[in-house]
Design an enzyme around this catalytic site. Structure first.
Site, PDB file in Angstrom:
ATOM      1  CB  SER A 121      -0.964  -0.045   1.183  1.00 50.62           C
ATOM      2  OG  SER A 121      -1.986   0.925   1.041  1.00 50.62           O
ATOM      3  CG  ASP A 176      -5.877  -2.865  -4.576  1.00 51.09           C
ATOM      4  OD1 ASP A 176      -6.372  -1.760  -4.273  1.00 51.09           O
ATOM      5  OD2 ASP A 176      -4.839  -3.306  -4.051  1.00 51.09           O
ATOM      6  CG  HIS A 189      -5.574  -2.042  -0.618  1.00 50.58           C
ATOM      7  ND1 HIS A 189      -4.621  -1.935  -1.607  1.00 50.58           N
ATOM      8  CD2 HIS A 189      -5.067  -1.366   0.453  1.00 50.58           C
ATOM      9  CE1 HIS A 189      -3.602  -1.224  -1.168  1.00 50.58           C
ATOM     10  NE2 HIS A 189      -3.833  -0.872   0.082  1.00 50.58           N
TER      11      HIS A 189
END
Length: 208
Positions: A121, A176, A189
């Site tokens: 991320s 995602d 995610h």
């Protein structure tokens, strides 16, 4: 600073038997700064707001390289705060500079180490921003980088600009949306722990 669940899954699956990596060292992820040089240095940047989780994978999933890996998380200047995702580089300049310093420290302190890296991320933006700033000599010491939920995927056209594409593995789950250049977080995610095994095998395959 603390490693994420994903980092722990990668580190333990790839490199350790149950007794090879001390629990405290894994949790703090500060072995490059505070420990001895190892054959492999693994540098990881966690996701936004992610706390350290001391989770180990099942022993049968491990490819043992006992005592040969230094695990290093990016922090404390990388705070993994949410607002930094909206900055131009999708993370803070301080985080990028800190990660850059860790790569350079690994290359200088441990000239014979092989460097592996990863990010999840916001941590992928930390990896992207820092690796682009490295000299070609330091980049050459990085054997492989695994990026999960790459927040710079669309902007960087599926790569880290200026870094060998063959040394980069990007994991973007179907659905995602951060991989499509947005900051919209969907359930997809949070699925990347499932890719830890494949990522581990890929990272290990890049070692000399």
């Amino acid at each position: 600073m603390k490693f994420s669940l994903l980092a722990l899954a990668l580190a333990t699956a790839a490199f350790a038997s149950p007794m090879d990596i001390d629990a405290r060292a894994l949790s703090e992820g500060n072995e490059l700064r505070n420990g001895d040089c190892k054959d492999i240095t693994f540098i990881f940047a966690r996701a936004s707001t992610e706390p350290g989780l001391l989770i180990l994978t099942h022993p049968n999933d491990r490819m043992s390289k006992p005592g040969k890996v230094a695990c290093q998380g990016v922090g404390p200047k990388y705070t993994a705060d949410l607002p930094s995702n909206a900055l131009p580089g999708n993370t803070s300049p301080a985080a990028i500079a800190e990660a850059q310093g860790l790569f350079e420290q690994a290359a200088k302190k441990c000239p014979d180490t092989q460097i592996l890296a990863g990010g999840y991320s916001q941590g992928t933006a930390v990896m992207d921003g820092s690796i682009k700033k490295l000299s070609s000599d330091v980049q050459a010491k990085i054997k492989g980088v695994a990026l999960f939920g790459y927040t710079r995927n669309a902007q960087e056209r599926g790569q880290i600009q200026g870094f060998d594409k063959d040394k980069t593995k990007i994991y973007c789950a179907v659905g995602d949306m951060v991989c499509q250049g947005t900051l919209v977080i969907t359930a997809a995610h949070f699925t990347y722990v499932a890719d830890a095994g494949a990522a581990t095998r890929w990272l290990v395959s890049k070692l000399d």
